[in-house]
Scaffold this motif. Structure first.
Motif, PDB file in Angstrom:
ATOM      1  N   LEU A 146       0.809  -1.216   0.000  1.00 11.74           N
ATOM      2  CA  LEU A 146       0.000   0.000   0.000  1.00 11.74           C
ATOM      3  C   LEU A 146       0.849   1.277   0.000  1.00 11.74           C
ATOM      4  N   PRO A 147       1.858   1.415   0.866  1.00 12.29           N
ATOM      5  CA  PRO A 147       2.692   2.619   0.774  1.00 12.29           C
ATOM      6  C   PRO A 147       3.506   2.673  -0.514  1.00 12.29           C
TER       7      PRO A 147
ATOM      8  N   ALA B 140       4.263   4.839  -6.439  1.00 17.98           N
ATOM      9  CA  ALA B 140       4.615   4.296  -7.755  1.00 17.98           C
ATOM     10  C   ALA B 140       3.426   4.346  -8.716  1.00 17.98           C
ATOM     11  N   ARG B 141       3.711   4.038  -9.980  1.00 22.86           N
ATOM     12  CA  ARG B 141       2.634   4.022 -10.976  1.00 22.86           C
ATOM     13  C   ARG B 141       1.731   2.823 -10.777  1.00 22.86           C
ATOM     14  N   GLU B 142       2.324   1.632 -10.560  1.00 22.32           N
ATOM     15  CA  GLU B 142       1.522   0.436 -10.353  1.00 22.32           C
ATOM     16  C   GLU B 142       2.315  -0.617  -9.587  1.00 22.32           C
ATOM     17  N   VAL B 143       1.576  -1.498  -8.917  1.00 26.44           N
ATOM     18  CA  VAL B 143       2.159  -2.635  -8.210  1.00 26.44           C
ATOM     19  C   VAL B 143       1.370  -3.878  -8.602  1.00 26.44           C
ATOM     20  N   VAL B 144       2.064  -4.888  -9.105  1.00 25.01           N
ATOM     21  CA  VAL B 144       1.459  -6.197  -9.357  1.00 25.01           C
ATOM     22  C   VAL B 144       1.970  -7.123  -8.266  1.00 25.01           C
TER      23      VAL B 144
ATOM     24  N   GLY C 136      -7.366 -12.135  -1.084  1.00 24.09           N
ATOM     25  CA  GLY C 136      -8.707 -11.573  -1.108  1.00 24.09           C
ATOM     26  C   GLY C 136      -8.840 -10.360  -0.211  1.00 24.09           C
ATOM     27  N   ARG C 137      -8.273 -10.433   0.972  1.00 25.17           N
ATOM     28  CA  ARG C 137      -8.354  -9.304   1.908  1.00 25.17           C
ATOM     29  C   ARG C 137      -7.597  -8.089   1.376  1.00 25.17           C
ATOM     30  N   LEU C 138      -6.446  -8.343   0.787  1.00 21.40           N
ATOM     31  CA  LEU C 138      -5.675  -7.227   0.249  1.00 21.40           C
ATOM     32  C   LEU C 138      -6.384  -6.601  -0.941  1.00 21.40           C
ATOM     33  N   ALA C 139      -7.015  -7.414  -1.766  1.00 22.07           N
ATOM     34  CA  ALA C 139      -7.738  -6.889  -2.928  1.00 22.07           C
ATOM     35  C   ALA C 139      -8.863  -5.947  -2.505  1.00 22.07           C
TER      36      ALA C 139
ATOM     37  N   PRO D  72      -5.745   0.084  -3.662  1.00 22.01           N
ATOM     38  CA  PRO D  72      -6.190   1.121  -4.606  1.00 22.01           C
ATOM     39  C   PRO D  72      -6.178   0.601  -6.036  1.00 22.01           C
ATOM     40  N   GLY D  73      -6.614   1.430  -6.962  1.00 26.92           N
ATOM     41  CA  GLY D  73      -6.773   1.007  -8.350  1.00 26.92           C
ATOM     42  C   GLY D  73      -5.487   0.668  -9.067  1.00 26.92           C
ATOM     43  N   ASN D  74      -4.357   1.166  -8.572  1.00 26.83           N
ATOM     44  CA  ASN D  74      -3.091   0.883  -9.263  1.00 26.83           C
ATOM     45  C   ASN D  74      -2.387  -0.360  -8.707  1.00 26.83           C
TER      46      ASN D  74
END
Length: 258
Positions: A46-47, A52-56, A66-69, A73-75
């Motif tokens: 999350l931080p 950053a632009r995105e995190v996969v 599931g909990r993290l999803a 956020p959207g990125n």
């Protein structure tokens, strides 16, 4: 989850202040994309996503994923799967970066998988058991120097910018943890024509660490003594004393065993 997991039965989460220390070393930029292995509860995810632009994020535990999803956020894209099995190259864009936690029981195969991303990722910052990080970053001549040391020396610059005591985690583990940083080189340190053959040579050379190079290799490579003589490599040396350049020269001379 930025945590060292000595066993599947327990999880040790990095405290917020320590996460900030780690982020200061990673130094994420707004235009960058990250591939995270083992996000867990999202202590780093999350931080990192906020900077950053995105995190996969690849998470094996479906409940944690599931909990993290639900909170991400959207990125942030959560991929439920095993970091040893999913197509990592398909998940990270060219120029991406890798971060995450590598439990000790799968750390070596994961570290080898990351080398296959060379040319695609820029660097990696991964949490490891301290002794594993030392093995990868060790120079020739050290007790920890081994197969992963040689492979990473071929393709990267490595160091250990951070170490975390057990108290940096909740609950505290029984081991010291460390962050391995590996920056991929534009070209390898030595010319290697056949990566598989190069790795087989290294494995054979380190098969019995207390034996000499000649003793470990003589049964697999004909005319070994002559090649060692021509390369000016003393057969009585142990594998742990050879640099990656010497291993590459030896591999080129010996070729594949019959």
């Amino acid at each position: 989850m930025i945590a060292f997991m000595p066993r599947r039965l327990g999880q040790h989460f990095l405290r917020p202040a320590s996460v900030e220390r780690l982020l200061s070393v990673i130094d994420p930029r707004p235009e960058e994309s990250f591939l995270e292995i083992g996000p867990g509860t999202g202590a780093l995810t999350l931080p990192l996503a906020a900077r950053a632009r995105e995190v996969v994020a690849v998470e094996l535990d479906s409940t944690l994923a599931g909990r993290l999803a639900e909170r991400a956020p959207g990125n942030v894209r959560i991929v439920r799967g095993d970091g040893l099995a999913v197509d990592l190259a398909a998940l990270v864009p060219a120029g991406g970066r890798v971060v995450g936690n590598l439990p000790y029981y799968v750390s070596s195969p994961l570290l080898r998988r990351f080398l296959d991303l060379r040319g695609r990722i820029r660097d990696l910052h991964v949490m490891l058991q301290d002794e594993v990080a030392r093995r990868v970053a060790s120079p020739p001549g050290s007790r920890e120097y081994g197969i992963l040391s040689v492979l990473y020396a071929l393709w990267t610059d490595t160091d250990i910018p951070l170490r975390f005591p057990p108290g940096a985690f909740q609950p505290p583990p029984k081991v010291l943890s460390a962050v391995l940083r590996a920056r991929f080189l534009a070209t390898p340190r030595a010319e290697v024509h056949d990566g598989g053959q190069f790795e087989r040579l290294i494995q054979a050379a380190f098969a019995r660490r207390r034996r000499t190079l000649e003793n470990n290799l003589q049964d697999s490579y004909p005319n070994l003594k002559e090649h060692l003589r021509l390369l000016n490599i003393e057969g009585r040396r142990r594998a742990e004393t050879l640099s990656v350049v010497e291993f590459a020269r030896l591999a080129a001379a010996l070729g594949n065993p019959p």
